[in-house]
Design an enzyme around this catalytic site. Structure first.
Site, short mmCIF file in Angstrom:
data_model
loop_
_atom_site.label_atom_id
_atom_site.label_comp_id
_atom_site.label_asym_id
_atom_site.label_seq_id
_atom_site.Cartn_x
_atom_site.Cartn_y
_atom_site.Cartn_z
N SER A 27 45.88 9.21 11.66
CA SER A 27 44.73 8.30 11.77
C SER A 27 44.62 7.46 10.52
O SER A 27 45.01 7.89 9.43
CB SER A 27 43.44 9.11 11.93
OG SER A 27 42.31 8.25 11.86
N TYR A 61 37.68 15.35 8.70
CA TYR A 61 38.66 14.80 9.64
C TYR A 61 39.71 14.00 8.87
O TYR A 61 40.92 14.16 9.08
CB TYR A 61 37.94 13.90 10.65
CG TYR A 61 38.84 13.20 11.63
CD1 TYR A 61 39.37 13.86 12.73
CD2 TYR A 61 39.17 11.84 11.46
CE1 TYR A 61 40.19 13.20 13.64
CE2 TYR A 61 39.98 11.18 12.36
CZ TYR A 61 40.50 11.86 13.45
OH TYR A 61 41.32 11.21 14.34
N1 LIG Z 1 40.08 7.73 19.44
C1 LIG Z 1 40.20 7.34 18.19
O1 LIG Z 1 39.46 6.46 17.73
C2 LIG Z 1 41.28 7.89 17.31
C3 LIG Z 1 41.56 7.23 16.11
C4 LIG Z 1 42.56 7.75 15.27
C5 LIG Z 1 43.25 8.88 15.64
N2 LIG Z 1 42.95 9.51 16.82
C6 LIG Z 1 43.71 10.71 17.14
O2 LIG Z 1 44.35 10.50 18.38
C7 LIG Z 1 44.60 11.77 19.00
C8 LIG Z 1 44.15 11.72 20.42
O3 LIG Z 1 42.74 11.55 20.46
P1 LIG Z 1 41.98 10.74 21.59
O4 LIG Z 1 41.37 9.56 20.97
O5 LIG Z 1 42.89 10.54 22.74
O6 LIG Z 1 40.79 11.73 21.91
P2 LIG Z 1 40.55 12.76 23.10
O7 LIG Z 1 40.64 12.06 24.41
O8 LIG Z 1 39.28 13.45 22.74
O9 LIG Z 1 41.79 13.74 22.98
C9 LIG Z 1 41.85 14.85 22.13
C10 LIG Z 1 42.67 15.88 22.87
O10 LIG Z 1 42.98 16.96 22.01
C11 LIG Z 1 42.88 18.12 22.79
N3 LIG Z 1 42.72 19.31 21.97
C12 LIG Z 1 41.85 19.51 20.95
N4 LIG Z 1 42.01 20.74 20.45
C13 LIG Z 1 43.01 21.33 21.16
C14 LIG Z 1 43.62 22.60 21.12
N5 LIG Z 1 43.24 23.52 20.24
N6 LIG Z 1 44.61 22.86 22.00
C15 LIG Z 1 45.00 21.94 22.90
N7 LIG Z 1 44.45 20.72 22.99
C16 LIG Z 1 43.46 20.42 22.13
C17 LIG Z 1 41.65 17.88 23.65
O11 LIG Z 1 41.62 18.79 24.73
P3 LIG Z 1 40.27 19.02 25.57
O12 LIG Z 1 40.14 17.82 26.45
O13 LIG Z 1 40.57 20.28 26.32
O14 LIG Z 1 39.16 19.15 24.58
C18 LIG Z 1 41.92 16.45 24.09
O15 LIG Z 1 42.78 16.40 25.19
C19 LIG Z 1 43.88 12.81 18.14
O16 LIG Z 1 44.80 13.43 17.27
C20 LIG Z 1 42.90 11.98 17.34
O17 LIG Z 1 42.57 12.59 16.12
C21 LIG Z 1 41.99 9.04 17.66
#
Ligand SMILES: NC(=O)c1ccc[n+]([C@@H]2O[C@H](COP(=O)([O-])OP(=O)(O)OC[C@H]3O[C@@H](n4cnc5c(N)ncnc54)[C@H](OP(=O)(O)O)[C@@H]3O)[C@@H](O)[C@H]2O)c1
Length: 253
Positions: free
Chosen positions: A146, A159
């Site tokens: 990120s 985070y």
């Molecule tokens: N959205 C943003 O603005 C943003 C910006 C920078 C980086 N990111 C990064 O991008 C990645 C994807 O995030 P996203 O934006 O797509 O958000 P998201 O839709 O909330 O996805 C996060 C995923 O991680 C899964 N997860 C969390 N803990 C877990 C565990 N212990 N075992 C297995 N799965 C687990 C969640 O599963 P559940 O659905 O079961 O909870 C969910 O599917 C993350 O690493 C996040 O930090 C996001």
């Protein structure tokens, strides 16, 4: 679920496959006819994603329910996934949690959970995957870190520090394995419209997840080292990293 992955289609392992960013990226790969192995912890969501990807043209879809916090399960899980795929060209690591910064400031257990899911569990997976790829002198490890890891800010430094640790790990891993024919891609998104950010103020202005997914697919195809997405976050974070500390520490970021 298909019985075996096609020998010609690209074999992609996706960890955290129900993440908004991973799902959008998998939709593109499915339309390209890739073979996909999906790992996620929520069985209902995973079944929906897997069924959708099959209808979109994936050559093969298999899946496994797993809580990726359980690092002791990783070696067997990864061996099973790669066996099912019949190899692995790309591993895409997308799972993560935002966590509660205010609670983490008061309660170390909350802080440790953020560090464990976003950093420790990813290091565990990458340790196994990198050694697998090095043995074969091939493979690409694409990992979502990120922009928050580029500089600690008071609003999300737990985070941010989990992602900073991850980015440092990815840089060092790349330095070790690139010469072995293994690519390490560090993906640094700015704010993206997904479930993770839905409750944030102004989230409707965040980047579109399908556009972010397109950039990720292109970066993987080009085997680049680092991706800021959307691209303007590269120059923005360059400026933020270079704000003198005497000024930065007084800002409300
Ligand atoms: N959205 C943003 O603005 C943003 C910006 C920078 C980086 N990111 C990064 O991008 C990645 C994807 O995030 P996203 O934006 O797509 O958000 P998201 O839709 O909330 O996805 C996060 C995923 O991680 C899964 N997860 C969390 N803990 C877990 C565990 N212990 N075992 C297995 N799965 C687990 C969640 O599963 P559940 O659905 O079961 O909870 C969910 O599917 C993350 O690493 C996040 O930090 C996001």
């Amino acid at each position: 679920m298909s019985s075996s992955a096609s020998a010609v289609s690209r074999k992609i392992l996706v960890l955290g496959a129900t993440s908004g960013i991973a799902e959008a990226t998998c939709r593109i790969w499915a339309a390209q006819g890739a073979s996909l192995f999906l790992v996620a912890r929520n069985p209902q969501k995973l079944a929906v994603v897997a069924a959708d990807l099959k209808t979109r043209g994936a050559a093969f879809v298999d899946s496994l329910v797993a809580d990726l916090d359980d690092t002791s399960s990783h070696p067997a899980l990864l061996a099973h996934a790669i066996n099912s795929l019949g190899g692995m060209d790309v591993a895409f690591l997308a799972h993560g949690i935002l966590g509660d910064q205010a609670r983490a400031e008061q309660d170390f257990e909350v802080a440790a959970q953020i560090l464990h899911t976003n950093f420790v569990s990813v290091v565990s997976l990458l340790t196994w995957l990198a050694n697998f790829c090095v043995q074969r002198h091939s493979g690409l490890l694409a990992v979502i870190s990120s922009v928050a890891g580029d500089r600690g800010r008071k609003s999300n430094y737990l985070y941010g520090s989990s992602k900073a640790g991850l980015s440092a790990f990815l840089g060092g891993l790349r330095n070790r394995v690139d010469r072995e024919g293994v690519t390490v891609l560090n993906i640094k998104p700015g704010p993206v419209k997904t479930a993770m950010t839905a409750a944030m103020p102004n989230s409707e202005k965040f980047a579109d997840v399908d556009q972010v997914a397109q950039s990720i697919v292109k970066a993987i195809d080009a085997r680049v080292d680092n991706l800021y997405v959307p691209f303007q976050w590269g120059p923005i974070m360059f400026v933020i990293r270079h704000i003198p500390e005497r000024i930065f520490k007084k800002l409300n970021l």
